[in-house]
Scaffold this motif. Structure first.
Motif, PDB file in Angstrom:
ATOM      1  N   LYS A 104      15.509 -11.452  83.380  1.00  0.00           N
ATOM      2  CA  LYS A 104      15.339 -10.529  82.257  1.00  0.00           C
ATOM      3  C   LYS A 104      14.067  -9.698  82.416  1.00  0.00           C
ATOM      4  O   LYS A 104      14.046  -8.501  82.158  1.00  0.00           O
ATOM      5  N   ARG A 157      10.379  -2.935  69.492  1.00  0.00           N
ATOM      6  CA  ARG A 157      11.294  -4.003  69.898  1.00  0.00           C
ATOM      7  C   ARG A 157      10.727  -4.748  71.116  1.00  0.00           C
ATOM      8  O   ARG A 157      10.691  -5.964  71.171  1.00  0.00           O
ATOM      9  N   GLN A 208      24.354 -10.860  75.225  1.00  0.00           N
ATOM     10  CA  GLN A 208      23.841 -11.385  73.964  1.00  0.00           C
ATOM     11  C   GLN A 208      22.400 -10.955  73.723  1.00  0.00           C
ATOM     12  O   GLN A 208      21.972 -10.757  72.595  1.00  0.00           O
ATOM     13  N   ASP A 209      21.657 -10.801  74.800  1.00  0.00           N
ATOM     14  CA  ASP A 209      20.265 -10.376  74.661  1.00  0.00           C
ATOM     15  C   ASP A 209      20.131  -8.861  74.578  1.00  0.00           C
ATOM     16  O   ASP A 209      19.029  -8.315  74.706  1.00  0.00           O
ATOM     17  N   GLY A 210      21.245  -8.177  74.436  1.00  0.00           N
ATOM     18  CA  GLY A 210      21.197  -6.744  74.159  1.00  0.00           C
ATOM     19  C   GLY A 210      21.202  -5.840  75.379  1.00  0.00           C
ATOM     20  O   GLY A 210      20.902  -4.655  75.280  1.00  0.00           O
ATOM     21  N   TYR A 211      21.569  -6.363  76.561  1.00  0.00           N
ATOM     22  CA  TYR A 211      21.598  -5.508  77.752  1.00  0.00           C
ATOM     23  C   TYR A 211      22.985  -4.887  77.918  1.00  0.00           C
ATOM     24  O   TYR A 211      23.977  -5.449  77.486  1.00  0.00           O
ATOM     25  N   ASN A 212      22.985  -3.769  78.596  1.00  0.00           N
ATOM     26  CA  ASN A 212      24.238  -3.097  78.859  1.00  0.00           C
ATOM     27  C   ASN A 212      24.833  -3.676  80.145  1.00  0.00           C
ATOM     28  O   ASN A 212      24.758  -3.065  81.207  1.00  0.00           O
ATOM     29  N   TYR A 235       9.077  -8.542  71.354  1.00  0.00           N
ATOM     30  CA  TYR A 235       9.636  -9.551  72.249  1.00  0.00           C
ATOM     31  C   TYR A 235       8.564 -10.111  73.179  1.00  0.00           C
ATOM     32  O   TYR A 235       8.483 -11.307  73.439  1.00  0.00           O
ATOM     33  N   ASP A 265      13.814  -5.715  82.653  1.00  0.00           N
ATOM     34  CA  ASP A 265      12.983  -4.969  81.701  1.00  0.00           C
ATOM     35  C   ASP A 265      11.907  -4.147  82.408  1.00  0.00           C
ATOM     36  O   ASP A 265      11.478  -3.107  81.917  1.00  0.00           O
TER      37      ASP A 265
END
Ligand code: AMP
Length: 553
Positions: A234, A428, A264-268, A432, A238
């Motif tokens: 991740k 955001r 689920q962690d919001g990645y495409n 995090y 990022d």
């Protein structure tokens, strides 16, 4: 640099290539076309995909066809259905101005009757996957007596996929007088064996892939532990805001798990593996090709059908076993002079294996430290600022709104305005990464132990599971199209609780397991007593120990 017309090609083909925008031959075409046109030798081509090999063998095959004969004169074998379709389409496009050429793709998962009709009509060139081809031979639906050329494309991949027996069976069906061309990105011993069994005095052509020659591909590795591997992934993702890459995993299950976690962690992101139906795979591949997805999590086998090579990053979620696999994967980035990065997450115990990879691929791997939360934020922030700076301003369109906007911002100074706007986009990330720990593993150190600091352990979603986990069985699985996010949604909905920490989730074919805090056992069992999913009664049971419960799935 020579021109296509210097290769003694017929005008119809030159015109076809012209339409495709092929101005000059690529190096492999310059070397291979004259051999296939003017010599009778067999040929071995050491070349990766993307080097132009389809035209290198496709053009001579076309030029040598006897179009008066309605019989198969060339057979091209390729490992996947996608590649097969692509090769057939490419050859068709070179033959745009040749009258009456028929190219037939033959692969599994499509109507065999249609393919039989195509073969009966005497397709000039058959492009096939080995499994379906052998099936058709066994059904006695082929006539290869007039075949003059057989091409084994991506031969190493066909062997990796276990098609050795199929290749034997198919080659035995073709006349001894044919010539064989074998193309492969790597030359392991098995390929040499095939070459020595089926080829006579072959000419060998080696094409350095562009990324090696121009050194635009960088090999990096990160040292990880099994417990922080996903967190490191991740962080890497990022750290590179414009990433367009494939994350390669070893198994279908880990592929799905990593993809589910990323989603689920919001990645495409999305998954590509063999447990998906062909239609699902096609859909995912199309999304990725169109860049509607920026991270694809895939197994090697499933990714073979994907003709995307312009990736910014290839990420090896684990170090692969074979160097050849690594070469194939990393060859999808750093193409055509563009820079590319091939990243490998290597466990502390396999760190030594990097050395042997370096020796085998003749390149060094750079050890890179896991970016800190601060570094990730910095990178994201400057990317955002860069985008703002380069944004195209359409004066005409925004003019009418500007007076109102200026008025709203009147009270803010330039500095304040910048702060507001950056915070809006950026909070955001800051949230995090605020206080995010250091994921870097010191090389000599053992894995960091969390024992003693806290009794609860972190679950896959990063939250703590207090007094220990209980493991539950649930009677739905992949066949019900269940995914990790869906299951979490169901649990939240059925228990009407958003606060139960959910731990490890295993989605299997017909059922699944999930872990949750022991405190939730009563609530979980009670709530699921009357729960339904897609009209089916749900059954949740407590399992004694992980893996102990036996099910027939
Ligand atoms: P291949 O390795 O056959 O998959 O080809 C890689 C890519 O290069 C494909 O997109 C081809 O359309 C393109 N290509 C092949 N030959 C040429 C050429 N001579 N000039 C320009 N593009 C080419």
């Amino acid at each position: 640099m020579i021109q296509f017309n210097e290769l003694e090609l017929i005008p119809e083909i030159i015109k076809g290539l012209d339409d495709l925008g092929f101005e000059t031959p690529m190096p492999i075409q310059e070397k291979v076309i004259p051999i296939l046109l003017h010599k009778k030798n067999d040929l071995i081509g050491l070349a990766q995909t993307g080097t132009g090999k389809t035209a290198a063998f496709g053009i001579p095959i076309l030029q040598q066809l006897d179009l008066h004969k309605r019989q198969t004169q060339a057979l091209v074998l390729s490992p996947t259905r996608e590649l097969c379709i692509q090769i057939a389409r490419d050859i068709d496009s070179y033959a745009k101005y040749m009258k009456g050429v028929s190219v037939l793709p033959v692969y599994g998962g499509a109507s065999i009757e249609t393919q039989i009709r195509g073969l009966k009509k005497g397709a000039h060139i058959v492009v096939a996957t080995p499994g379906r081809m052998l099936d058709l031979i066994r059904r006695k639906q082929t006539n290869f007596s007039q075949v003059q050329t057989v091409i084994l494309d991506e031969a190493d991949e066909m062997l990796n996929m276990g098609f050795r027996d199929e290749l034997d069976g198919i080659l035995a069906e073709t006349p001894d007088t044919k010539r064989t061309g074998l193309f492969s990105a790597t030359m392991p011993r098995e390929i040499r064996d095939i070459a020595s069994r089926y080829m006579h005095d072959p000419d060998e052509v080696t094409i350095q892939s562009k990324n090696r020659a121009s050194d635009t591909l960088e090999h990096q590795f990160f040292i990880v532990s099994s417990s922080n591997r996903y967190q490191v992934l991740k962080r890497i993702v990022d750290f590179y805001p414009g990433i367009y890459g494939i994350v390669f995993c070893r198994t279908r299950r880990s592929t799905q798990e990593v993809a589910d976690n990323l989603i689920q962690d919001g990645y495409n992101a999305d998954a590509l593996h063999g447990d998906l139906s062909q239609a699902q795979r096609d859909y995912v591949m199309q999304k990725f090709r169109r860049k509607n997805l920026n991270i694809l999590v895939a197994t090697d086998v499933a990714a073979r059908g994907l003709d995307v090579t312009d990736l910014t990053h290839v990420i090896n979620y684990e170090l692969p076993d074979a160097t050849e696999t690594y070469i194939h994967r990393s060859g999808r980035t750093g193409r055509a002079g563009k820079s590319g990065i091939s990243i490998t997450l290597v466990g502390t115990r396999r760190r030594h294996a990097i050395k042997s990879f370096e020796r085998k691929i003749g390149n060094t791997f750079k050890r890179v430290k896991v970016p800190t939360g601060k570094e990730v934020c910095g990178n994201q922030l400057f990317k955002l600022i860069d985008r703002v700076e380069k944004a195209e301003v359409n004066e005409a369109l925004i003019a009418e709104y500007l007076p109102g906007i200026y008025q709203k911002f009147e009270a803010l100074s330039r500095e304040e305005l910048i702060k507001h706007f950056v915070s809006l986009e950026f909070n955001r990330f800051l949230d995090y990464y605020e206080g995010a720990g250091d994921l870097e593993i010191k090389e000599s150190a053992h894995l960091p132990s969390t024992r003693g600091k806290s009794r609860g352990r972190k679950n896959i979603h990063g939250s703590k599971t207090g007094s220990g986990d209980a493991r539950f069985f649930i009677n739905i699985g992949k066949t019900d199209k269940l995914t990790v996010p869906k299951l979490i949604g169901i649990i939240k909905e059925v228990t009407r609780s958003r606060n139960i920490p959910i731990g490890k989730i295993d989605i299997l074919k017909n059922f699944s397991f999930f872990e949750a805090n022991r405190d939730s056992i009563d609530l979980m069992l009670k709530s699921f007593k009357k729960a339904y999913y897609k009209g089916r009664k749900l059954n949740v049971e407590l399992t004694k120990k992980p893996g102990k419960k036996q099910f027939r799935g």
